[in-house]
Design an enzyme around this catalytic site. Structure first.
Site, PDB file in Angstrom:
ATOM      1  N   SER A 242      56.677  11.215 -54.634  1.00  0.00           N
ATOM      2  CA  SER A 242      55.838  11.931 -53.662  1.00  0.00           C
ATOM      3  C   SER A 242      54.951  12.935 -54.197  1.00  0.00           C
ATOM      4  CB  SER A 242      56.679  12.433 -52.682  1.00  0.00           C
ATOM      5  OG  SER A 242      57.514  13.404 -53.305  1.00  0.00           O
ATOM      6  N   LYS A 243      54.255  13.755 -53.315  1.00  0.00           N
ATOM      7  CA  LYS A 243      53.096  14.839 -53.725  1.00  0.00           C
ATOM      8  C   LYS A 243      54.277  15.772 -54.674  1.00  0.00           C
ATOM      9  CE  LYS A 243      49.110  14.242 -51.387  1.00  0.00           C
ATOM     10  NZ  LYS A 243      48.374  14.671 -50.506  1.00  0.00           N
ATOM     11  N   ARG A 244      55.249  16.027 -54.133  1.00  0.00           N
ATOM     12  CA  ARG A 244      56.301  16.972 -54.571  1.00  0.00           C
ATOM     13  C   ARG A 244      56.700  16.742 -55.912  1.00  0.00           C
ATOM     14  NH1 ARG A 244      61.777  17.082 -54.140  1.00  0.00           N
ATOM     15  NH2 ARG A 244      61.550  15.214 -52.953  1.00  0.00           N
ATOM     16  N   GLY A 246      54.865  14.725 -58.126  1.00  0.00           N
ATOM     17  CA  GLY A 246      53.664  14.421 -59.086  1.00  0.00           C
ATOM     18  C   GLY A 246      52.569  13.459 -58.738  1.00  0.00           C
TER      19      GLY A 246
END
Ligand code: GLU
Length: 477
Positions: A242-244, A246
């Site tokens: 996920s964005k968290r 990377g």
């Protein structure tokens, strides 16, 4: 056989870590074999494709040095060819018109579900001989490929080995829609064949498509390329990226201060290995890259590793180029900074000291900021605390000593400060730490002797004076 690979992004989302890694593997494999690496923008889904995203993808690839060996191919421009092949398949009796109405298809799906079967087309039009204008139907037909009815299909994947599916699982998929547009599955095969792709290296999420695409290759009598499906990338905790974790746009990595060579090195190692070597230069990667080095298990994205590798490439980086990057960064936030040429020289001269301490270009820029800072400096918490608790007189006297130096080389400054500390019964760091804080605004920096010599006598004394004369009243915030 000359190797041809391709990276074929759909412009429905920007270039992410996974896509960049796929592009890199295709690039490396082609370079290793002295072959060609091509780009194809899979934009047949006009509604979901977007020119701004195409530009972002191409810019991201350019930045990573993964530009194709020819101008990118836009899939929508090949539509006539896709239609032509669909009609050739009709002529070869490998495909057929299907006049099923949406209602009939819906019913088929519902029945299958009710009977606990996979919803799939029942091939009812496969053997019916009807002309295109069949009067009794009154709806526009689609063209479907004839999938094998029995047996099994095995693909020998260069990463996964032999993978087999029962042909009963493959239905007669649509290759040309009722509105005359080709389906994605069909376009990919025609394009890959036409540009002579020998190796399809792509994400594992496309493995199932391969069996369907194989039907088209076989029906046309075309040789199948070698397939290599790369395992997906997961987050550091093993969950979906996920964005968290990377899963960010490549342009964001650029903004965060990562170097393209570091990102490439990291992505190369994320799923491909050569012994335990972490640092593999671009040229070395070309020399060594092979499909057998791609692992079968999913990789985990690890920011700390990426930072370490980035730090390595910063340390190895060319000081001129690094200085330009730092200046570009500082210019974007030039608050209370002086960025004229003489300042650029300071940063260049200080680069050896600065670059050993930074893991991103942003960190490097922040660390270099004091070289360009106008007075009054701003001080971080620790620096302010330290300066608030030291005797100004001592530093006024030290400033006097430094003013008297006839040469302001690093070694002269060091000698003078060592003698000064000794004569005043102070430990060296009781002198250097407040001095560092006064001159840089921080308690962490490269060697203070180096910094003073780069700033020059006038600026160094100005900074020391600014702190220790004001300090008697109040330190500037
Ligand atoms: N366009 C597909 C994607 O962006 C890739 C298709 C392929 O590599 O065959 O995922």
């Amino acid at each position: 056989m000359s190797v041809v690979t391709r990276f074929a992004p759909s412009p429905t989302g920007s270039l992410h870590i996974g896509g960049a890694r796929t592009a890199l593997f295709n690039f490396m494999f082609a370079r290793h074999h002295g072959g060609r690496y091509l780009l194809r923008i899979e934009d047949t889904d006009k509604k979901r494709s977007n020119m701004k995203i195409v530009d972002d993808i191409l810019n991201g690839l350019d930045w990573l040095g993964l530009k194709g060996d020819a101008d990118p191919i836009f899939q929508h421009k090949q539509i006539n060819r896709h239609v032509e092949v669909a009609h050739q398949l009709l002529q070869k009796d490998k495909a057929y018109y299907c006049y099923c109405s949406p209602n009939e298809l819906k019913l088929m799906r519902e029945n299958a579900r009710a009977e606990g079967r996979q919803p799939r087309y029942d091939s009812s039009w496969r053997n019916r001989k009807l002309s295109l204008n069949a009067p009794q139907v009154g709806i526009k037909p689609v063209i479907r490929i004839k999938a094998p009815l029995s047996g099994e299909t095995t693909i020998v994947d260069a990463v996964r080995g032999a993978v087999t599916v029962m042909n009963s699982q493959l239905d007669d998929m649509i290759i040309l829609r009722a509105d005359g547009t080709p389906t994605y599955m069909h376009s990919v095969v025609v394009d890959d064949h036409d540009i002579g792709v020998t190796h399809v290296i792509r994400g594992e999420d496309h493995l199932n498509n391969t069996f369907r695409q194989a039907i088209i290759y076989q029906a046309m009598g075309w040789k199948l390329p070698t397939f290599a499906h790369i395992p997906l990338i997961y987050g550091s905790d093993g969950s979906k990226l996920s964005k968290r974790h990377g899963a960010l746009d490549i342009s964001i990595y650029r903004k965060m201060g990562y170097l393209p060579e570091a990102l490439n090195n990291y992505l190369l190692r994320l799923g491909w290995s050569y012994g335990n070597e972490e640092i593999i230069s671009h040229d070395k990667a070309i020399e060594l890259f092979n499909l057998s080095g791609i692992g079968r298990s999913p990789s985990r994205f690890d920011f700390a590793k990426l930072e370490n590798i980035n730090g390595h490439y910063i340390r190895k980086g060319d000081n001129n180029q690094l200085t330009d990057m730092v200046l570009a960064n500082l210019r974007s936030d030039a608050n209370n900074l002086d960025l004229k040429d003489s300042i650029k020289l300071r940063i260049y001269l200080g680069m050896n000291g600065l670059k050993t301490r930074a893991r991103t270009i942003n960190e490097l820029s922040n660390n270099a900021r004091f070289y360009a800072a106008n007075l009054p400096l701003s001080f971080d918490e620790k620096a302010r605390h330290l300066l608030d608790n030291c005797e100004a007189d001592i530093f006024s006297r030290l400033a006097q000593k430094l003013t008297e130096l006839s040469s302001f080389q690093e070694s002269d400054i060091k000698d003078a400060i060592c003698i000064f500390a000794k004569n005043n019964a102070l430990k060296l760091n009781q002198v250097t730490q407040p001095l560092r804080a006064a001159v840089t605004g921080s308690v962490n920096s490269p060697s203070i002797f180096e910094i003073l010599s780069i700033l020059g006598k006038k600026e160094s004394i100005r900074r020391i004076d600014a702190v220790f004369s004001i300090k008697r009243t109040r330190l500037p915030k």
